[in-house]
Design a protein around this motif. Structure first.
Motif, mmCIF file in Angstrom:
data_model
loop_
_atom_site.group_PDB
_atom_site.id
_atom_site.type_symbol
_atom_site.label_atom_id
_atom_site.label_comp_id
_atom_site.label_asym_id
_atom_site.label_seq_id
_atom_site.Cartn_x
_atom_site.Cartn_y
_atom_site.Cartn_z
ATOM 1 N N LEU A 2 -12.667 43.456 -45.637
ATOM 2 C CA LEU A 2 -11.542 42.472 -45.704
ATOM 3 C C LEU A 2 -10.306 43.368 -45.896
ATOM 4 O O LEU A 2 -10.370 44.567 -46.381
ATOM 5 N N THR A 3 -9.350 43.043 -45.324
ATOM 6 C CA THR A 3 -7.865 43.584 -45.550
ATOM 7 C C THR A 3 -7.360 43.398 -46.570
ATOM 8 O O THR A 3 -7.898 42.334 -47.500
ATOM 9 N N PRO A 4 -6.319 44.058 -47.123
ATOM 10 C CA PRO A 4 -5.811 43.726 -48.520
ATOM 11 C C PRO A 4 -5.190 42.101 -48.597
ATOM 12 O O PRO A 4 -5.175 41.649 -49.529
ATOM 13 N N GLY A 5 -4.788 41.974 -47.567
ATOM 14 C CA GLY A 5 -4.110 40.501 -47.412
ATOM 15 C C GLY A 5 -5.350 39.340 -47.592
ATOM 16 O O GLY A 5 -4.975 38.486 -48.526
ATOM 17 N N GLU A 6 -6.269 39.470 -46.849
ATOM 18 C CA GLU A 6 -7.371 38.766 -47.038
ATOM 19 C C GLU A 6 -7.983 38.707 -48.459
ATOM 20 O O GLU A 6 -8.456 37.660 -48.871
ATOM 21 N N ARG A 7 -8.043 39.942 -48.857
ATOM 22 C CA ARG A 7 -8.649 39.823 -50.292
ATOM 23 C C ARG A 7 -7.821 39.345 -51.353
ATOM 24 O O ARG A 7 -8.270 38.559 -52.089
ATOM 25 N N ARG A 8 -6.585 39.486 -51.341
ATOM 26 C CA ARG A 8 -5.702 38.739 -52.033
ATOM 27 C C ARG A 8 -5.889 37.280 -51.959
ATOM 28 O O ARG A 8 -5.994 36.234 -53.099
ATOM 29 N N PHE A 9 -5.957 36.713 -50.719
ATOM 30 C CA PHE A 9 -5.986 35.200 -50.210
ATOM 31 C C PHE A 9 -7.450 34.746 -50.826
ATOM 32 O O PHE A 9 -7.359 33.654 -51.405
#
Length: 51
Positions: A2-9
């Motif tokens: 997962l990208t950092p943005g996906e992880r945050r989401f």
């Protein structure tokens, strides 16, 4: 991966789901408690004021 943005989401989504389940459970417990306090009877007395 997962990208950092996906992880945050995903983290925000998980927190939202957990909070929603907690609030729903709390409301159900309050509803059940008020039903028990009413004595499993009709909470509104059958009094007629018409006439």
């Amino acid at each position: 991966m997962l990208t950092p943005g996906e992880r945050r989401f995903r983290r925000k989504l998980d927190i939202f789901v957990v909070l929603r389940v907690a609030v729903t459970a709390m409301l159900l417990m309050l509803e059940r408690a008020t039903e028990e306090r009413a004595g499993a009877t009709d909470p509104q007395p059958a009094t007629s004021t018409a006439g």
